[in-house]
Design a protein around this motif. Structure first.
Motif, PDB file in Angstrom:
ATOM      1  N   LYS A 160       0.885  -1.166  -0.196  1.00 50.37           N
ATOM      2  CA  LYS A 160      -0.149   0.111   0.007  1.00 50.37           C
ATOM      3  C   LYS A 160       1.015   1.116  -0.061  1.00 50.37           C
ATOM      4  CE  LYS A 160      -4.132  -1.818   2.344  1.00 50.37           C
ATOM      5  NZ  LYS A 160      -4.763  -1.665   3.720  1.00 50.37           N
ATOM      6  N   GLU A 161       2.041   1.064   0.748  1.00 51.24           N
ATOM      7  CA  GLU A 161       2.928   2.465   0.980  1.00 51.24           C
ATOM      8  C   GLU A 161       3.544   2.618  -0.708  1.00 51.24           C
ATOM      9  OE1 GLU A 161       6.930   3.776   3.052  1.00 51.24           O
ATOM     10  OE2 GLU A 161       6.089   2.119   3.812  1.00 51.24           O
ATOM     11  N   ALA A 162       3.936   1.530  -1.082  1.00 54.83           N
ATOM     12  CA  ALA A 162       4.653   1.502  -2.520  1.00 54.83           C
ATOM     13  C   ALA A 162       3.782   2.254  -3.466  1.00 54.83           C
ATOM     14  CB  ALA A 162       5.091   0.416  -2.891  1.00 54.83           C
ATOM     15  N   LYS A 163       2.470   2.011  -3.471  1.00 55.32           N
ATOM     16  CA  LYS A 163       1.340   2.407  -4.289  1.00 55.32           C
ATOM     17  C   LYS A 163       1.169   3.874  -4.150  1.00 55.32           C
ATOM     18  CE  LYS A 163      -1.121  -1.783  -5.217  1.00 55.32           C
ATOM     19  NZ  LYS A 163      -2.105  -2.791  -4.988  1.00 55.32           N
ATOM     20  N   MET A 164       1.205   4.108  -2.869  1.00 50.42           N
ATOM     21  CA  MET A 164       0.945   5.498  -2.245  1.00 50.42           C
ATOM     22  C   MET A 164       1.983   6.334  -2.777  1.00 50.42           C
ATOM     23  SD  MET A 164       0.499   6.902   1.614  1.00 50.42           S
ATOM     24  CE  MET A 164       0.058   8.560   1.917  1.00 50.42           C
ATOM     25  N   VAL A 165       3.296   6.096  -2.808  1.00 48.59           N
ATOM     26  CA  VAL A 165       4.480   7.066  -3.009  1.00 48.59           C
ATOM     27  C   VAL A 165       4.644   6.994  -4.696  1.00 48.59           C
ATOM     28  CG1 VAL A 165       5.480   7.003  -0.801  1.00 48.59           C
ATOM     29  CG2 VAL A 165       6.175   5.535  -2.542  1.00 48.59           C
ATOM     30  N   LEU A 166       4.521   5.920  -5.140  1.00 45.36           N
ATOM     31  CA  LEU A 166       4.779   5.858  -6.603  1.00 45.36           C
ATOM     32  C   LEU A 166       3.853   6.228  -7.897  1.00 45.36           C
ATOM     33  CD1 LEU A 166       6.875   2.267  -6.968  1.00 45.36           C
ATOM     34  CD2 LEU A 166       7.883   4.460  -6.630  1.00 45.36           C
ATOM     35  N   PHE A 194      12.475  -3.052   0.260  1.00 46.26           N
ATOM     36  CA  PHE A 194      11.391  -3.670  -0.183  1.00 46.26           C
ATOM     37  C   PHE A 194      11.501  -4.190  -1.523  1.00 46.26           C
ATOM     38  CE2 PHE A 194       6.638  -3.498  -1.120  1.00 46.26           C
ATOM     39  CZ  PHE A 194       6.389  -4.667  -0.381  1.00 46.26           C
ATOM     40  N   CYS A 195      11.298  -5.721  -1.544  1.00 47.09           N
ATOM     41  CA  CYS A 195      11.402  -6.228  -2.749  1.00 47.09           C
ATOM     42  C   CYS A 195      10.357  -7.340  -3.144  1.00 47.09           C
ATOM     43  CB  CYS A 195      12.812  -6.821  -2.936  1.00 47.09           C
ATOM     44  SG  CYS A 195      13.155  -7.496  -4.615  1.00 47.09           S
ATOM     45  N   PRO A 196       9.006  -6.927  -3.082  1.00 51.87           N
ATOM     46  CA  PRO A 196       8.076  -7.848  -3.027  1.00 51.87           C
ATOM     47  C   PRO A 196       7.996  -8.751  -4.505  1.00 51.87           C
ATOM     48  CG  PRO A 196       6.980  -5.971  -3.877  1.00 51.87           C
ATOM     49  CD  PRO A 196       8.575  -5.729  -3.761  1.00 51.87           C
ATOM     50  N   SER A 197       7.313  -9.869  -4.426  1.00 52.16           N
ATOM     51  CA  SER A 197       6.856 -10.613  -5.844  1.00 52.16           C
ATOM     52  C   SER A 197       5.542 -10.748  -5.982  1.00 52.16           C
ATOM     53  CB  SER A 197       7.474 -11.858  -5.654  1.00 52.16           C
ATOM     54  OG  SER A 197       7.325 -12.606  -6.749  1.00 52.16           O
ATOM     55  N   PRO A 198       4.698 -10.346  -7.128  1.00 53.17           N
ATOM     56  CA  PRO A 198       5.665  -9.626  -8.271  1.00 53.17           C
ATOM     57  C   PRO A 198       6.096  -8.306  -7.953  1.00 53.17           C
ATOM     58  CG  PRO A 198       3.168 -10.319  -8.724  1.00 53.17           C
ATOM     59  CD  PRO A 198       3.372 -10.217  -7.154  1.00 53.17           C
ATOM     60  N   SER A 199       7.192  -8.075  -8.806  1.00 51.62           N
ATOM     61  CA  SER A 199       8.018  -7.009  -8.151  1.00 51.62           C
ATOM     62  C   SER A 199       7.519  -5.426  -8.503  1.00 51.62           C
ATOM     63  CB  SER A 199       9.376  -6.770  -9.310  1.00 51.62           C
ATOM     64  OG  SER A 199       8.929  -6.490 -10.591  1.00 51.62           O
ATOM     65  N   LEU A 200       8.241  -4.445  -8.064  1.00 48.87           N
ATOM     66  CA  LEU A 200       7.478  -3.146  -7.989  1.00 48.87           C
ATOM     67  C   LEU A 200       7.243  -2.560  -9.410  1.00 48.87           C
ATOM     68  CD1 LEU A 200       9.599  -1.279  -5.030  1.00 48.87           C
ATOM     69  CD2 LEU A 200       7.150  -2.049  -4.986  1.00 48.87           C
ATOM     70  N   THR A 201       8.087  -3.136 -10.333  1.00 54.43           N
ATOM     71  CA  THR A 201       7.889  -2.718 -11.715  1.00 54.43           C
ATOM     72  C   THR A 201       6.814  -3.460 -12.076  1.00 54.43           C
ATOM     73  OG1 THR A 201       9.507  -4.521 -12.348  1.00 54.43           O
ATOM     74  CG2 THR A 201      10.359  -2.317 -12.203  1.00 54.43           C
ATOM     75  N   SER A 202       6.503  -4.625 -11.990  1.00 58.33           N
ATOM     76  CA  SER A 202       5.364  -5.204 -12.204  1.00 58.33           C
ATOM     77  C   SER A 202       3.857  -4.637 -11.906  1.00 58.33           C
ATOM     78  CB  SER A 202       5.333  -6.653 -11.875  1.00 58.33           C
ATOM     79  OG  SER A 202       6.364  -7.471 -12.346  1.00 58.33           O
ATOM     80  N   ILE A 203       4.068  -3.903 -10.514  1.00 58.08           N
ATOM     81  CA  ILE A 203       3.166  -3.444  -9.955  1.00 58.08           C
ATOM     82  C   ILE A 203       2.636  -2.193 -10.816  1.00 58.08           C
ATOM     83  CG2 ILE A 203       2.289  -2.076  -7.922  1.00 58.08           C
ATOM     84  CD1 ILE A 203       3.748  -3.969  -6.134  1.00 58.08           C
ATOM     85  N   ILE A 204       3.705  -1.271 -11.291  1.00 59.52           N
ATOM     86  CA  ILE A 204       3.351  -0.372 -12.131  1.00 59.52           C
ATOM     87  C   ILE A 204       3.019  -0.637 -13.380  1.00 59.52           C
ATOM     88  CG2 ILE A 204       4.735   1.704 -13.273  1.00 59.52           C
ATOM     89  CD1 ILE A 204       4.514   2.113 -10.463  1.00 59.52           C
ATOM     90  N   ILE A 205       3.545  -1.747 -14.038  1.00 61.57           N
ATOM     91  CA  ILE A 205       3.079  -1.980 -15.450  1.00 61.57           C
ATOM     92  C   ILE A 205       1.716  -2.600 -15.243  1.00 61.57           C
ATOM     93  CG2 ILE A 205       3.374  -3.768 -17.318  1.00 61.57           C
ATOM     94  CD1 ILE A 205       6.347  -3.702 -16.265  1.00 61.57           C
ATOM     95  N   SER A 277       9.515  10.183  -2.841  1.00 63.36           N
ATOM     96  CA  SER A 277       9.980   9.293  -4.158  1.00 63.36           C
ATOM     97  C   SER A 277       9.986  10.434  -5.235  1.00 63.36           C
ATOM     98  CB  SER A 277       8.479   8.473  -4.444  1.00 63.36           C
ATOM     99  OG  SER A 277       7.365   9.362  -4.573  1.00 63.36           O
ATOM    100  N   ALA A 278      10.497   9.817  -6.286  1.00 66.32           N
ATOM    101  CA  ALA A 278      10.803  10.772  -7.620  1.00 66.32           C
ATOM    102  C   ALA A 278      10.438   9.954  -8.883  1.00 66.32           C
ATOM    103  CB  ALA A 278      12.002  11.243  -7.600  1.00 66.32           C
ATOM    104  N   ALA A 279      10.132  10.517 -10.002  1.00 62.39           N
ATOM    105  CA  ALA A 279       9.888  10.052 -11.334  1.00 62.39           C
ATOM    106  C   ALA A 279      10.689  10.575 -12.159  1.00 62.39           C
ATOM    107  CB  ALA A 279       8.608   9.771 -11.587  1.00 62.39           C
ATOM    108  N   ILE A 280      11.621   9.922 -13.024  1.00 67.23           N
ATOM    109  CA  ILE A 280      12.396  10.712 -13.990  1.00 67.23           C
ATOM    110  C   ILE A 280      12.015  10.165 -15.539  1.00 67.23           C
ATOM    111  CG2 ILE A 280      14.656  11.473 -14.441  1.00 67.23           C
ATOM    112  CD1 ILE A 280      14.071  10.052 -11.018  1.00 67.23           C
ATOM    113  N   LEU A 281      12.036  11.194 -16.278  1.00 65.88           N
ATOM    114  CA  LEU A 281      11.861  10.598 -17.741  1.00 65.88           C
ATOM    115  C   LEU A 281      12.959  10.772 -18.392  1.00 65.88           C
ATOM    116  CD1 LEU A 281       9.990   9.526 -19.953  1.00 65.88           C
ATOM    117  CD2 LEU A 281       9.322  11.914 -20.498  1.00 65.88           C
TER     118      LEU A 281
END
Length: 498
Positions: A160-166, A194-205, A277-281
């Motif tokens: 939940k925290e990962a989703k909140m910041v990302l 924090f390294c969940p499975s599925p990964s954080l990248t999978s959550i974003i995708i 958190s930060a997002a960079i393009l």
């Protein structure tokens, strides 16, 4: 407080084992030196061949065509042998502003902690002392999971925290740049603890229904310098994936790192780390040059994980009661000092003008000849000849000021780091972007300026990224995490604190 009280009183550049350090950085520096020498020899060989061919062309007209063809072939082979270069543009970036209900004044933090069964009165007193000397304000943030009594530290709360910041920074970045999630070719997420499975990248995708062929990478355990590592990874990927967009998401999940025991070395992180958190393009598309904010000038990574003392100076482990936490021990500052000095010297060999390299070399020779370590023989290169702005590790005021002293930086140079530390605390790898955001909000970054992002992290490792500003950056004071408070900064009391 034992050894931890000493961390604030030691100068990180004075705690270095000189002989070990000299051997280390001389070995690493030699790699860059030989690389530059080989490049120079290749260039001189080309000049020599061109000169010889030019001589024959001038004095033997009847062989003009053949010599001309040979000359073109040599020039073609020279450029073909050079490594392919790929421009990496920073189109834009976004930083997360936590909601006000996540704010945690010192009094609330200590009151809640006093009600947690794992802490005793000595632990509370220790954390109170750390907070009061941390350089943080009363306006920093902790995730909702850590506002409960006792704190919620299980897997679902961390997700939940990962989703909140990302999610917010991802959406803000896409909105700023007018891109669709399906326009993104490369996705990198860095989160150390924090390294969940599925990964954080999978959550974003999954959240944004991104393309099936997207290149996704999840970096964990890389510490506070992970954002710069992710940038370098994105740069290398863009060299092989032409005409692409890459997004780097940088954060730290705090609920998994909470420690509720009695060991003081593990209590430090409870007090120092805060939400962010930060997002960079990034992109290598030619058409993004005119709209991008920055171009990546160079990167550099150094580490000391091969050394046992350095490896264990900051490590996640269980205490005597089986409670997990990150231990910061007394070797931390000496190790950080060695890392920083090595990284800075090698970076200087790549970017400093000849005059600065020359005088630094002279100082080293004089010190060796005189067999002395006195400061009279030390010439500190002036990095401000090539870099105008500095994003430093927000690991506390003493470290920021020691780095400033080592690099001969002014109060204005370290202001972004001190003010970020004050307003948001240590946000791990994303802090560097809040500092850059501060500079932009103050409209200090001008076209042609260079910005140095310097990060240190567990491992231990030190990473540098230097950006060159491509266009005037204005109007940022009304957006981003500093929008409601940048007019209050700088705070003189913070600048004058030791």
């Amino acid at each position: 407080m034992g050894s931890f009280s000493k961390l604030n009183n030691e100068n990180i550049f004075k705690t270095i084992n000189t002989h070990d350090h000299d051997h280390l950085f001389s070995t690493m520096l030699s790699k860059h030196f030989y690389s530059n020498i080989l490049e120079l020899l290749r260039f001189l060989t080309l000049i020599l061949v061109i000169s010889i061919e030019a001589f024959f062309i001038v004095h033997q007209d009847w062989k003009f065509i053949s010599h001309y063809i040979i000359l073109l072939l040599i020039i073609f082979l020279y450029y073909l042998s050079k490594p392919a270069s790929s421009v990496c543009y920073l189109v834009d970036f976004s930083c997360f502003k936590p909601p006000s209900f996540c704010r945690v004044p010192f009094s609330s933090f200590l009151e809640n902690a006093s009600k947690v069964e794992g802490f005793d009165s000595e632990s509370i007193a220790f954390m109170s002392k750390i907070l009061s000397s941390s350089g943080q304000s009363e306006e920093t943030y902790l995730p909702p999971a850590l506002h409960y009594i006792p704190p919620k530290t299980h897997q679902q709360e961390s997700i939940k925290e990962a989703k909140m910041v990302l999610f917010p920074v991802m959406e803000d970045l896409l909105l700023k740049t007018k891109l669709s999630p399906r326009d993104i070719d490369i996705l990198i997420v860095n989160c150390s603890g924090f390294c969940p499975s599925p990964s954080l990248t999978s959550i974003i995708i999954n959240k944004y229904s991104m393309r099936s062929d997207i290149q996704s990478y999840n970096l964990s355990g890389m510490g506070c310098s992970a954002s710069v590592i992710a940038i370098e990874l994105a740069q290398n990927l863009l060299k092989t994936h032409k005409n692409s967009y890459a997004i780097v998401l940088s954060t730290e999940i705090l609920s998994t790192g909470w420690y509720s025991g009695h060991e003081k070395p593990k209590l430090l992180l409870n007090c120092l780390f805060r939400m962010g958190s930060a997002a960079i393009l990034l992109s290598n598309k030619k058409e993004t040059k005119n709209t991008s904010k920055y171009k990546l000038f160079c990167t550099l990574r150094t580490q000391r994980a091969f050394e046992d003392k350095a490896y264990s100076c900051a490590i996640r482990e269980e205490d005597s009661n089986g409670k997990l936490g990150v231990t910061l021990n007394r070797d931390l500052l000496p190790v950080v000092g060695e890392l920083l000095k090595t990284n800075i010297i090698i970076l200087g060999s790549k970017i400093l003008p000849f005059s600065e390299k020359f005088w630094h070399g002279v100082s080293i020779v004089m010190k060796k000849v005189a067999y002395k370590e006195e400061t009279n023989y030390n010439y500190v290169p002036n990095f401000k000849t090539v870099v105008q702005h500095f994003c430093l590790p927000t690991s506390g005021r003493p470290m920021i000021r020691d780095i400033a002293k080592g690099l001969k930086l002014s109060e204005r140079d370290i202001e972004p780091a001190l003010m970020t530390q004050h307003r948001f605390g240590n946000q791990s790898s994303s802090s560097l972007w809040y500092e850059l955001c501060y500079m932009e909000a103050k409209e200090r970054v001008k076209k042609g300026d260079r910005v140095w992002q310097l990060g240190t992290g567990t491992g231990p490792k030190c990473n540098s990224a230097i950006w060159e500003c491509l266009r005037p950056i204005v109007g940022e004071s009304s957006v981003g995490p500093w929008a409601d408070c940048v007019h209050q900064y700088p705070i003189t009391a913070v600048n004058q604190s030791v």
